[in-house]
Enzyme design. Structure first.
Site, PDB file in Angstrom:
ATOM      1  N   LYS A   6      10.514  49.670  29.387  1.00  0.00           N
ATOM      2  CA  LYS A   6       9.769  48.817  30.320  1.00  0.00           C
ATOM      3  C   LYS A   6       9.506  49.511  31.649  1.00  0.00           C
ATOM      4  CE  LYS A   6      14.212  46.604  31.242  1.00  0.00           C
ATOM      5  NZ  LYS A   6      14.879  47.115  30.033  1.00  0.00           N
ATOM      6  N   GLU A   9       5.705  47.063  22.274  1.00  0.00           N
ATOM      7  CA  GLU A   9       6.046  45.653  22.084  1.00  0.00           C
ATOM      8  C   GLU A   9       7.458  45.337  22.544  1.00  0.00           C
ATOM      9  OE1 GLU A   9       5.649  42.088  21.840  1.00  0.00           O
ATOM     10  OE2 GLU A   9       3.999  42.906  20.668  1.00  0.00           O
ATOM     11  N   GLY A  34      12.127  41.700  23.980  1.00  0.00           N
ATOM     12  CA  GLY A  34      12.832  42.066  22.749  1.00  0.00           C
ATOM     13  C   GLY A  34      11.987  41.815  21.522  1.00  0.00           C
ATOM     14  N   ILE A  48      10.456  39.000  20.727  1.00  0.00           N
ATOM     15  CA  ILE A  48       9.408  37.987  20.898  1.00  0.00           C
ATOM     16  C   ILE A  48       8.050  38.686  20.902  1.00  0.00           C
ATOM     17  CG2 ILE A  48       8.557  36.104  22.342  1.00  0.00           C
ATOM     18  CD1 ILE A  48      11.326  36.019  23.667  1.00  0.00           C
ATOM     19  N   GLU A  51      25.649  44.552  32.371  1.00  0.00           N
ATOM     20  CA  GLU A  51      26.141  45.920  32.472  1.00  0.00           C
ATOM     21  C   GLU A  51      27.237  46.009  33.530  1.00  0.00           C
ATOM     22  OE1 GLU A  51      25.109  48.337  30.569  1.00  0.00           O
ATOM     23  OE2 GLU A  51      23.341  47.398  29.654  1.00  0.00           O
ATOM     24  N   LYS A  74       8.916  43.762  33.767  1.00  0.00           N
ATOM     25  CA  LYS A  74       8.339  43.043  32.628  1.00  0.00           C
ATOM     26  C   LYS A  74       7.131  42.211  33.023  1.00  0.00           C
ATOM     27  CE  LYS A  74      12.815  42.887  30.263  1.00  0.00           C
ATOM     28  NZ  LYS A  74      13.968  42.038  29.904  1.00  0.00           N
ATOM     29  N   GLY A 116      18.973  42.713  22.575  1.00  0.00           N
ATOM     30  CA  GLY A 116      19.818  42.875  21.399  1.00  0.00           C
ATOM     31  C   GLY A 116      19.198  43.862  20.435  1.00  0.00           C
TER      32      GLY A 116
END
Length: 432
Positions: free
Chosen positions: A110, A134, A139, A141, A195, A210, A307
């Site tokens: 990103k 994508e 993720g 979606i 994180e 994003k 994920g």
């Protein structure tokens, strides 16, 4: 036969996501070949020395791996490269080199796409190769493809999104458990949702990357992340959630992009949103994006925004799209307009505001506060004293009518100078 010659795949990075992608490409090779019309073959994986300690690397054919840039970049048998090393550098330089040498590229990066997408798309177009990303937003979606294809006939009026699972988990925890930010963050880190250094998430930087990508696609004009107003969640207190609930709102980190009169408004910040709205009910690590099109009306996308499995789904879909283009002799690069529409200054944005402050518990103080706000053309919708503190102090909450960002920031500076105002704890925008 020539048409059955495998399409060669190169992979850069064998972290959690890279490992999952390698697994999908190998274990589902037959399924993917059926959907492409030709086999695909994972031919080389670029890693760093420490990756050799990973169990998955140890369990795979060692001839697949290389730490050499030159060996990887000079393999003629590779048609498509998947970049999953993350970060801006050296990923940006790698992608640029790959496109320049005629390789198709799939990336989940990103930051690189948000900052350098316009340059890289032009480079891909010049060399007639594909660049797909994508997995860079949401993720698994299917957002990027929807903006590039399914929503293409619409004039997009606005995007309202929860696109960072870490912050959404933290805010959901604060709301449900009445915990302070530091406690909710610690819990998110223990569960692996945040994180060790969560700065990019909690300060809104990840969401800014994003929404810059989505705004670029939606409005057909390059939006750089530096143009996105960005405010994080670290100043929020459990009291803000308590008062929001009492007034029928929830607090979310919203990424917002709008287009009005050929001007783009793009921002990321915590916001009060009505408790009965769609986005208000998106909890935990889930992401959701609401798109307002002139033909479709409001459409929504929701799912796990991160994920390994969800991300590998998006990466594999991009590989299949490019591979089908290779089989059919067609490039799948989507054309974007080269316009650079003006970005609306944040100071000109108009919305309602929630204010929480500590004032002297004495007569005439509310009048002083109201006068200060009124002098900046800010009208009060409601003002309620919530709690009396020791030392003759009281906490009040104020909800304003719509006002400009410029006015509210000037009023904030004025309020901090009043002797009767001990502290302005928080100012939160309201998106109703």
């Amino acid at each position: 036969m020539e048409e059955q010659k495998p399409i060669g795949i190169g992979l850069m990075g064998m972290g959690v996501i890279g490992g999952q992608v390698a697994q999908v490409l190998t274990e589902r090779a037959v399924q993917l070949a059926d959907r492409i019309g030709r086999p695909i073959e994972l031919r080389k994986i670029k890693i760093i020395e420490s990756d050799f300690l990973r169990r998955q690397v140890q369990d795979m054919d060692q001839s697949l791996f290389t730490t050499s840039d030159e060996e990887f970049f000079n393999m003629p048998e590779i048609d498509i490269v998947i970049e999953l090393i993350g970060g801006e550098h050296p990923a940006y330089e790698y992608i640029k080199r790959l496109l320049g040498s005629g390789k198709h590229v799939v990336t989940a990066n990103k930051e690189v796409i948000a900052k350098h997408g316009a340059e890289l798309r032009e480079l891909a177009r010049h060399h007639n190769v594909g660049l797909r990303y994508e997995a860079s937003v949401g993720g698994g979606i299917p957002l990027i493809a929807s903006f590039e294809h399914d929503l293409i006939a619409n004039c997009i009026k606005g995007i309202y999104a929860i696109i960072n699972g870490t912050t959404n988990y933290i805010l959901s925890t604060m709301a449900k458990e009445g915990t302070e930010f530091s406690v909710a963050l610690s819990q998110a880190q223990k569960l692996g949702y945040a994180e060790a250094n969560p700065c990019n998430d909690i300060e809104g930087i990840d969401a800014a990357y994003k929404i810059a990508i989505l705004a670029t696609l939606a409005f057909r004009s390059h939006v750089h992340p530096d143009q996105v107003f960005c405010e994080g969640i670290s100043r929020l207190s459990w009291k803000d959630f308590q008062y929001a609930n009492e007034m029928g709102f929830v607090i979310k980190l919203l990424a917002i992009a709008k287009q009005e009169q050929n001007q783009i408004e793009v921002r990321v910040h915590p916001a009060f949103i009505p408790e009965d709205s769609f986005l208000a009910n998106v909890d935990g690590v889930y992401n959701a994006v609401l798109v307002d099109g002139d033909l479709t009306g409001q459409v929504t996308f929701t799912g796990k925004g991160a994920g390994a499995q969800a991300t590998s789904s998006a990466v594999a879909a991009d590989v299949v799209a490019i591979a089908r283009g290779i089989v059919n002799g067609q490039n799948v690069l989507v054309h974007l307009d080269d316009e650079n529409k003006p970005i609306k200054p944040m100071t000109s944005v108009v919305t309602r505001f929630f204010m929480r402050m500590l004032i002297a518990d004495q007569s005439g103080v509310l009048a002083q506060v109201a006068f200060t706000l009124g002098s900046r053309n800010i009208s009060i919708s409601s003002a309620i004293q919530k709690e009396t503190m020791p030392d003759q102090m009281a906490e009040i909450v104020i909800m304003t009518h719509p006002a400009s960002e410029e006015s509210i920031q000037a009023a904030y500076a004025d309020l901090t100078k009043l002797s009767v105002v001990k502290e302005v704890h928080n100012i939160i925008r309201v998106e109703a």
